[in-house]
Motif scaffolding. Sequence first.
Motif, PDB file in Angstrom:
ATOM      1  N   VAL A 264       0.829  -1.200   0.000  1.00 41.47           N
ATOM      2  CA  VAL A 264       0.000   0.000   0.000  1.00 41.47           C
ATOM      3  C   VAL A 264       0.865   1.253   0.000  1.00 41.47           C
ATOM      4  N   LEU A 265       1.888   1.283   0.844  1.00 42.30           N
ATOM      5  CA  LEU A 265       2.764   2.459   0.905  1.00 42.30           C
ATOM      6  C   LEU A 265       3.498   2.657  -0.414  1.00 42.30           C
ATOM      7  N   ALA A 266       3.962   1.564  -1.025  1.00 46.80           N
ATOM      8  CA  ALA A 266       4.644   1.679  -2.313  1.00 46.80           C
ATOM      9  C   ALA A 266       3.704   2.198  -3.384  1.00 46.80           C
ATOM     10  N   SER A 267       2.463   1.717  -3.394  1.00 48.94           N
ATOM     11  CA  SER A 267       1.494   2.146  -4.393  1.00 48.94           C
ATOM     12  C   SER A 267       1.208   3.632  -4.296  1.00 48.94           C
ATOM     13  N   VAL A 268       1.002   4.119  -3.067  1.00 47.08           N
ATOM     14  CA  VAL A 268       0.738   5.548  -2.885  1.00 47.08           C
ATOM     15  C   VAL A 268       1.940   6.375  -3.335  1.00 47.08           C
ATOM     16  N   GLY A 269       3.123   5.790  -3.234  1.00 47.53           N
ATOM     17  CA  GLY A 269       4.328   6.467  -3.718  1.00 47.53           C
ATOM     18  C   GLY A 269       4.533   6.351  -5.218  1.00 47.53           C
ATOM     19  N   GLY A 270       3.638   5.648  -5.912  1.00 46.90           N
ATOM     20  CA  GLY A 270       3.710   5.568  -7.374  1.00 46.90           C
ATOM     21  C   GLY A 270       4.238   4.254  -7.920  1.00 46.90           C
ATOM     22  N   ALA A 271       4.478   3.260  -7.058  1.00 43.35           N
ATOM     23  CA  ALA A 271       5.034   1.988  -7.505  1.00 43.35           C
ATOM     24  C   ALA A 271       4.006   0.878  -7.314  1.00 43.35           C
ATOM     25  N   SER A 272       3.326   0.495  -8.377  1.00 43.01           N
ATOM     26  CA  SER A 272       2.366  -0.603  -8.329  1.00 43.01           C
ATOM     27  C   SER A 272       3.104  -1.940  -8.283  1.00 43.01           C
ATOM     28  N   PRO A 273       2.471  -2.982  -7.755  1.00 42.59           N
ATOM     29  CA  PRO A 273       3.110  -4.308  -7.731  1.00 42.59           C
ATOM     30  C   PRO A 273       3.466  -4.774  -9.144  1.00 42.59           C
ATOM     31  N   SER A 274       4.568  -5.484  -9.243  1.00 39.07           N
ATOM     32  CA  SER A 274       5.000  -6.014 -10.534  1.00 39.07           C
ATOM     33  C   SER A 274       5.769  -7.307 -10.296  1.00 39.07           C
ATOM     34  N   GLY A 275       6.025  -8.029 -11.364  1.00 39.83           N
ATOM     35  CA  GLY A 275       6.808  -9.255 -11.253  1.00 39.83           C
ATOM     36  C   GLY A 275       6.076 -10.345 -10.506  1.00 39.83           C
ATOM     37  N   THR A 276       6.774 -10.984  -9.576  1.00 35.21           N
ATOM     38  CA  THR A 276       6.220 -12.087  -8.790  1.00 35.21           C
ATOM     39  C   THR A 276       6.338 -11.741  -7.310  1.00 35.21           C
ATOM     40  N   PRO A 277       5.301 -11.157  -6.722  1.00 29.45           N
ATOM     41  CA  PRO A 277       5.386 -10.769  -5.307  1.00 29.45           C
ATOM     42  C   PRO A 277       5.676 -11.972  -4.407  1.00 29.45           C
ATOM     43  N   ARG A 278       6.441 -11.733  -3.380  1.00 27.81           N
ATOM     44  CA  ARG A 278       6.759 -12.783  -2.406  1.00 27.81           C
ATOM     45  C   ARG A 278       5.830 -12.631  -1.195  1.00 27.81           C
ATOM     46  N   THR A 279       4.551 -12.437  -1.476  1.00 30.50           N
ATOM     47  CA  THR A 279       3.551 -12.274  -0.433  1.00 30.50           C
ATOM     48  C   THR A 279       2.408 -13.253  -0.667  1.00 30.50           C
ATOM     49  N   LEU A 280       1.555 -13.389   0.338  1.00 29.88           N
ATOM     50  CA  LEU A 280       0.304 -14.093   0.140  1.00 29.88           C
ATOM     51  C   LEU A 280      -0.584 -13.285  -0.811  1.00 29.88           C
ATOM     52  N   GLY A 281      -1.671 -13.910  -1.264  1.00 31.12           N
ATOM     53  CA  GLY A 281      -2.525 -13.273  -2.260  1.00 31.12           C
ATOM     54  C   GLY A 281      -3.156 -11.978  -1.773  1.00 31.12           C
ATOM     55  N   PHE A 282      -3.509 -11.122  -2.708  1.00 29.62           N
ATOM     56  CA  PHE A 282      -4.127  -9.840  -2.372  1.00 29.62           C
ATOM     57  C   PHE A 282      -4.891  -9.278  -3.566  1.00 29.62           C
ATOM     58  N   ASN A 283      -5.817  -8.393  -3.252  1.00 37.89           N
ATOM     59  CA  ASN A 283      -6.408  -7.452  -4.203  1.00 37.89           C
ATOM     60  C   ASN A 283      -6.012  -6.059  -3.748  1.00 37.89           C
ATOM     61  N   LEU A 284      -5.434  -5.278  -4.626  1.00 38.50           N
ATOM     62  CA  LEU A 284      -5.014  -3.919  -4.298  1.00 38.50           C
ATOM     63  C   LEU A 284      -5.815  -2.933  -5.139  1.00 38.50           C
TER      64      LEU A 284
END
Length: 235
Positions: A88-108
């Motif tokens: 969430v903090l990265a997105s607000v800073g202008g960086a949307s998720p990309s590649g292969t996240p090393r997290t559990l599933g999500f909807n952003l």
Amino acid sequence: MCTVIVRVPVSSADPVRLLAVRDEDPQRPWNPLGEWWPDRPGLTGVQDRLAGGAWLAAQGPRLAVLLNRAGHPEGVRPEELESRGGIVLASVGGASPSGTPRTLGFNLVEVDGRDVAVTSWDGVELRHQVLSPGTHMLAHDDVDDLETPRIAAWHRRFEEAGAEGDEWWEPWLRVLAESAALDPADDRAIIRDNHAHGYPTVSLLACVAEIGPESSDVRYAQLERPGEWNPLSFD
């Protein structure tokens, strides 16, 4: 198993409007809406105190809110998983998720001015969907997914209720109150207690937000008792 309702305007003269209900383990500490990140002046959000990230955050005309969904990245051991709060903090800073996240599933849900998109990760595929004008609803599966009981039950009601005027959120709160007549363990419920489904999460709070091309107006209200409805004030 949070819930988000978002209205994407038809006219460029109108703002995006959003209602988000947070489900979380009430034993996991959080800070209410505020400026909790000294290195990010102007950023406000609901902070997860354990990981330092955010469930919802906004800065200027950008807002992001994260909902959990099923999914575990292949080959990543539990101890190697990364927190979803930083997304969430990265997105607000202008960086949307990309590649292969090393997290559990999500909807952003990501709002940038009058543009709204949803980035979804199920542990296998990262998908990005731009939302068309209209009222949309999202939980733990796909956008406007009628296989999700609460979306099938309430999406049309939120759509019909509209979201206009100075206290635009009031029609949506009336629908939320109507939905709260259901048992909180009911699959159709929005104000939820998920213990019956094997999760320690219950509905704790809600935020409403109005986002325009230059700024966001975000407001916070907390339920008096986790998982139990009471009238909310966003004044």
